[in-house]
Design a protein around this motif. Structure first.
Motif, mmCIF file in Angstrom:
data_model
loop_
_atom_site.group_PDB
_atom_site.id
_atom_site.type_symbol
_atom_site.label_atom_id
_atom_site.label_comp_id
_atom_site.label_asym_id
_atom_site.label_seq_id
_atom_site.Cartn_x
_atom_site.Cartn_y
_atom_site.Cartn_z
ATOM 1 N N VAL A 178 3.504 -8.619 -10.012
ATOM 2 C CA VAL A 178 2.347 -7.753 -9.783
ATOM 3 C C VAL A 178 2.840 -6.531 -9.011
ATOM 4 C CG1 VAL A 178 -0.029 -7.635 -8.960
ATOM 5 C CG2 VAL A 178 0.962 -9.861 -9.580
ATOM 6 N N MET A 179 2.804 -5.373 -9.646
ATOM 7 C CA MET A 179 3.407 -4.179 -9.068
ATOM 8 C C MET A 179 2.431 -3.422 -8.165
ATOM 9 S SD MET A 179 6.552 -4.241 -9.782
ATOM 10 C CE MET A 179 6.869 -2.645 -9.028
ATOM 11 N N GLY A 180 2.871 -2.265 -7.688
ATOM 12 C CA GLY A 180 2.105 -1.484 -6.737
ATOM 13 C C GLY A 180 1.168 -0.492 -7.396
ATOM 14 N N GLY A 181 0.530 0.303 -6.541
ATOM 15 C CA GLY A 181 -0.394 1.325 -7.006
ATOM 16 C C GLY A 181 -1.075 1.965 -5.811
ATOM 17 N N PRO A 182 -1.602 3.172 -5.974
ATOM 18 C CA PRO A 182 -2.194 3.898 -4.856
ATOM 19 C C PRO A 182 -3.598 3.441 -4.472
ATOM 20 C CG PRO A 182 -2.330 5.214 -6.842
ATOM 21 C CD PRO A 182 -1.537 3.984 -7.195
ATOM 22 N N MET A 183 -4.236 2.629 -5.291
ATOM 23 C CA MET A 183 -5.590 2.177 -4.985
ATOM 24 C C MET A 183 -5.562 1.055 -3.951
ATOM 25 S SD MET A 183 -4.149 0.875 -7.824
ATOM 26 C CE MET A 183 -4.769 1.980 -9.098
ATOM 27 N N GLY A 184 -6.719 0.766 -3.367
ATOM 28 C CA GLY A 184 -6.858 -0.358 -2.456
ATOM 29 C C GLY A 184 -7.425 -1.558 -3.173
ATOM 30 N N ILE A 185 -7.219 -2.725 -2.615
ATOM 31 C CA ILE A 185 -7.657 -3.948 -3.309
ATOM 32 C C ILE A 185 -9.174 -4.079 -3.349
ATOM 33 C CG2 ILE A 185 -5.537 -5.139 -2.665
ATOM 34 C CD1 ILE A 185 -7.880 -6.841 -0.963
ATOM 35 N N HIS A 186 -9.876 -3.315 -2.510
ATOM 36 C CA HIS A 186 -11.342 -3.388 -2.481
ATOM 37 C C HIS A 186 -12.005 -2.277 -3.293
ATOM 38 C CE1 HIS A 186 -10.880 -6.423 0.583
ATOM 39 N NE2 HIS A 186 -10.248 -5.588 1.391
ATOM 40 N N ASP A 187 -11.222 -1.481 -4.004
ATOM 41 C CA ASP A 187 -11.768 -0.342 -4.762
ATOM 42 C C ASP A 187 -12.338 -0.795 -6.104
ATOM 43 O OD1 ASP A 187 -10.933 1.254 -2.684
ATOM 44 O OD2 ASP A 187 -9.160 2.028 -3.708
ATOM 45 N N LEU B 223 0.983 -3.160 -3.324
ATOM 46 C CA LEU B 223 -0.379 -3.521 -3.712
ATOM 47 C C LEU B 223 -0.410 -4.927 -4.291
ATOM 48 C CD1 LEU B 223 -3.390 -2.770 -4.339
ATOM 49 C CD2 LEU B 223 -2.570 -1.948 -6.555
ATOM 50 N N GLY B 224 0.618 -5.286 -5.046
ATOM 51 C CA GLY B 224 0.681 -6.625 -5.632
ATOM 52 C C GLY B 224 0.663 -7.720 -4.586
ATOM 53 N N ALA B 225 1.363 -7.508 -3.464
ATOM 54 C CA ALA B 225 1.360 -8.487 -2.377
ATOM 55 C C ALA B 225 -0.010 -8.546 -1.718
ATOM 56 C CB ALA B 225 2.430 -8.127 -1.352
ATOM 57 N N GLN B 226 -0.655 -7.389 -1.574
ATOM 58 C CA GLN B 226 -1.992 -7.355 -0.989
ATOM 59 C C GLN B 226 -2.995 -8.086 -1.875
ATOM 60 O OE1 GLN B 226 -2.616 -3.151 -0.489
ATOM 61 N NE2 GLN B 226 -0.781 -2.924 0.782
ATOM 62 N N LEU B 227 -2.876 -7.913 -3.183
ATOM 63 C CA LEU B 227 -3.756 -8.622 -4.118
ATOM 64 C C LEU B 227 -3.525 -10.126 -4.042
ATOM 65 C CD1 LEU B 227 -3.371 -6.169 -7.123
ATOM 66 C CD2 LEU B 227 -5.526 -6.677 -5.952
ATOM 67 N N VAL C 36 -7.086 -8.263 4.017
ATOM 68 C CA VAL C 36 -6.273 -7.074 3.749
ATOM 69 C C VAL C 36 -6.996 -5.886 4.371
ATOM 70 C CG1 VAL C 36 -5.270 -5.596 1.966
ATOM 71 C CG2 VAL C 36 -5.372 -8.076 1.617
ATOM 72 N N TYR C 37 -6.281 -5.057 5.118
ATOM 73 C CA TYR C 37 -6.930 -4.007 5.902
ATOM 74 C C TYR C 37 -5.942 -2.885 6.190
ATOM 75 C CZ TYR C 37 -4.374 -6.721 9.354
ATOM 76 O OH TYR C 37 -3.376 -7.408 10.008
ATOM 77 N N TRP D 154 5.947 2.357 0.855
ATOM 78 C CA TRP D 154 4.913 3.367 0.558
ATOM 79 C C TRP D 154 3.566 2.658 0.602
ATOM 80 C CZ3 TRP D 154 6.621 8.393 -1.599
ATOM 81 C CH2 TRP D 154 5.600 9.348 -1.556
ATOM 82 N N HIS D 155 3.059 2.479 1.818
ATOM 83 C CA HIS D 155 1.797 1.752 1.945
ATOM 84 C C HIS D 155 1.066 2.142 3.216
ATOM 85 C CE1 HIS D 155 3.144 -1.029 5.148
ATOM 86 N NE2 HIS D 155 4.331 -0.829 4.608
ATOM 87 N N GLY D 156 -0.243 1.983 3.164
ATOM 88 C CA GLY D 156 -1.083 2.189 4.330
ATOM 89 C C GLY D 156 -1.771 0.909 4.760
ATOM 90 N N ASP D 157 -2.077 0.047 3.800
ATOM 91 C CA ASP D 157 -2.736 -1.223 4.095
ATOM 92 C C ASP D 157 -1.708 -2.308 4.371
ATOM 93 O OD1 ASP D 157 -5.146 0.009 3.697
ATOM 94 O OD2 ASP D 157 -5.499 -0.856 1.708
#
Length: 223
Positions: free
Chosen positions: A50-59, A88-92, A101-102, A133-136
């Motif tokens: 599961v790869m990354g992406g600029p969106m958040g998991i709650h979007d 993002l994949g790890a956050q998902l 996730v925050y 490359w992450h904020g969350d």
């Protein structure tokens, strides 16, 4: 081996994982969630990335497929598939396993060190400078082991069982994938303690060989 991966934006690919899969004779398939591709049958693959992406998991409003994707990730973990989530994949994965996730205390963008946690399995070196490359960030899911952390006090990874690994950082980075992030997400390069400039990131290319080898070793170690 059948490796399936989930892609969230066209400019974030598998990086060096693609070469690892080819070297191991894996058949590679992909769901482009941003393009509306359907998720596969669980029986059609052995490994899920599961790869990354600029969106958040709650979007969910902007990306409604996130709801089904998180359900699918949980099903893959429950089915004892080997699952690797990156950024993002790890956050998902964390969310699918019931963890919070925050937004982290600092964005981390660029080449910064991580440290393997005490008692964590030796899936990564004890210390390593990796690409971020992450904020969350995420809490460690119940039943998982913290894999690594970084100076801002951010959880950088977890291991759930013996087949599921979430990595907040990027060890699959290649010069091309790093450049794609700079070109597509460069507006995030503000003046902050843990955000490097594009010039600094390009200078960090010397780390790519080491992190790619670490990525390969992790993939080799998973069943």
């Amino acid at each position: 081996m059948n490796l399936h991966w989930l892609q969230h934006v066209p400019f974030e690919g598998l990086g060096t994982i693609e070469q690892w899969a080819a070297d191991n004779g894996a058949e590679i398939t992909c769901t482009r969630l941003y393009a509306g591709d359907a998720l596969p049958d669980l029986n059609s693959f052995d490994r899920l990335v599961v790869m990354g992406g600029p969106m958040g998991i709650h979007d969910h409003g902007e990306h409604p497929w996130l709801v089904e994707e998180k359900r699918f990730i949980k099903q893959a973990i429950d089915a004892n598939k080997t699952v690797v989530g990156i950024c993002l994949g790890a956050q998902l994965m964390a969310d699918a396993l019931g963890a919070e996730v925050y937004p982290g205390p600092h964005k981390e963008i660029g080449w910064f060190p991580i440290q393997r946690s005490n008692g964590a399995p030796s899936l990564i070196p004890e210390a390593l400078t990796v690409f971020h490359w992450h904020g969350d960030t995420f809490e460690i899911p119940e039943g998982a082991v913290r894999l690594a952390g970084s100076e801002p006090g951010i959880n950088q990874g977890f291991v759930y069982g013996d087949r599921a690994v979430g990595l907040q950082f990027h060890m699959e980075t290649t010069p091309n994938t790093m450049e794609a992030l700079i070109q597509n997400c460069g507006h995030e390069l503000t003046d902050a303690p843990y955000i490097q400039s594009a010039t600094q990131m390009r200078a960090g290319i010397e780390h790519i060989g080491t992190v790619n080898a670490a990525m390969n070793n992790l993939l080799d170690a998973l069943p």
